[in-house]
Design an enzyme around this catalytic site. Structure first.
Site: not given
Ligand SMILES: C[S@@+](CC[C@H](N)C(=O)[O-])C[C@H]1O[C@@H](n2cnc3c(N)ncnc32)[C@H](O)[C@@H]1O
Length: 290
Positions: A91, A200, A145
């Site tokens: 949300e 990353f 992962g």
């Protein structure tokens, strides 16, 4: 920084508190392979329980909700099976994308830490539904992962508020699983979404000059380095009024440390807002030095 981050804390519910007692007991008494089977089944059951109670609560009250809330809840029901963040993370991803759409903040959507793709899919779907035109999305992950945490992640023996320590390779979602969700199940356009596979440390610096303006940067890599690297590389690309979400702010010690250091060192005049489950988000100020 106008710090409101004391409000951002993680308070496990009844089931979470019970799990913190029962899981270590099971681990002591069962063999490792039996424990893994039991743990995986309990995890699945709990996800199912959350989906059922969310579905019941939102469907029975749908009559009283406006169209945007009904859309958010329908997307959340669809994507709950594909996220580790639960309904509040979904949300919140919807609300933040909705905010940048309403304010016409220019830029793309980026997530670093995709796993099975739940929150990434929520942002892409929301932009397609509420935006004039769906934004380009770039979703970075090892798709293998988690890496090992580093020393920066630990407070004593713990790296976060978990039922179970997150081992290397956990939180796995493969690039095939994510492609299937985005392109086959949800039929999102392939031309608008790029999945970048790799650590990353390697992929993010390579992309900082390629991406252009960013409207939403969602960081969900759990660890210190996995938060710090995208913040340092991508923050300058964020449009004023754009948003940064840090999913693990109160649950992973290193993620909080990297975020607080970054805001402090760069004297970013903003404040952190809670997502209601230990995550945080902030708006890049319009007058930004960075
Ligand atoms: C908690 S999961 C992401 C949850 C996801 N957003 C969801 O909706 O369920 C964390 C993800 O970050 C990725 N990750 C963490 N550190 C990373 C790094 N340094 N390089 C690449 N991927 C990394 C892991 O592979 C894992 O998929």
């Amino acid at each position: 920084m106008k710090a409101q981050n004391d409000e951002i804390n993680y308070k496990p519910g009844l089931v979470g508190r019970f799990a913190r007692i029962i899981i270590p007991v099971l681990q002591n008494f069962l063999t490792p392979s039996l424990f893994k089977r039991v743990y995986d089944n309990l995890y699945w059951l709990n996800k199912r329980r959350i989906w059922l109670s969310y579905s019941l609560a939102t469907k029975t009250t749908a009559l009283f909700k406006d169209d945007e809330v009904k859309t958010k809840q329908a997307f959340t029901r669809k994507l709950l099976p594909y996220t580790m963040g639960g309904w509040k993370a979904l949300e919140n991803a919807f609300d933040v994308v909705s905010l940048v759409e309403k304010n016409s903040v220019p830029g793309i959507i980026v997530e670093c830490g995709v796993a099975e793709g739940g929150t990434a899919a929520m942002m892409a779907l929301t932009s397609r539904t509420l935006g004039e035109e769906s934004r380009d999305c770039w979703f970075f992950d090892s798709y293998e992962g988690l890496p090992e945490p580093t020393v920066e992640d630990y407070q004593g023996a713990k790296a976060g508020e978990y039922v179970q320590p997150l081992a290397e390779g956990s939180c796995l979602g493969t690039i095939e699983q994510v492609s299937e969700l985005l392109f086959d199940k949800l039929q999102l356009p392939k031309s608008k979404i790029t999945l970048v596979k790799g650590w990353f440390q390697d992929t993010v610096p390579l992309h900082k000059d390629k991406l252009g303006n960013i409207a939403v940067l969602r960081l969900d890599g759990d660890w210190y380095e996995s938060t710090k690297i995208p913040l340092e590389n991508f923050y300058p690309n964020i449009s004023p009024g754009g948003c940064v979400i840090i999913d693990d702010y109160a649950t992973c010690f290193g993620s909080k440390k990297a975020t607080d250091e970054f805001i402090e060192n760069n004297k970013i005049d903003t404040f952190l807002r809670p997502d209601g489950r230990g995550g945080a988000w902030f708006v890049k100020p319009t007058q930004s030095q960075n």
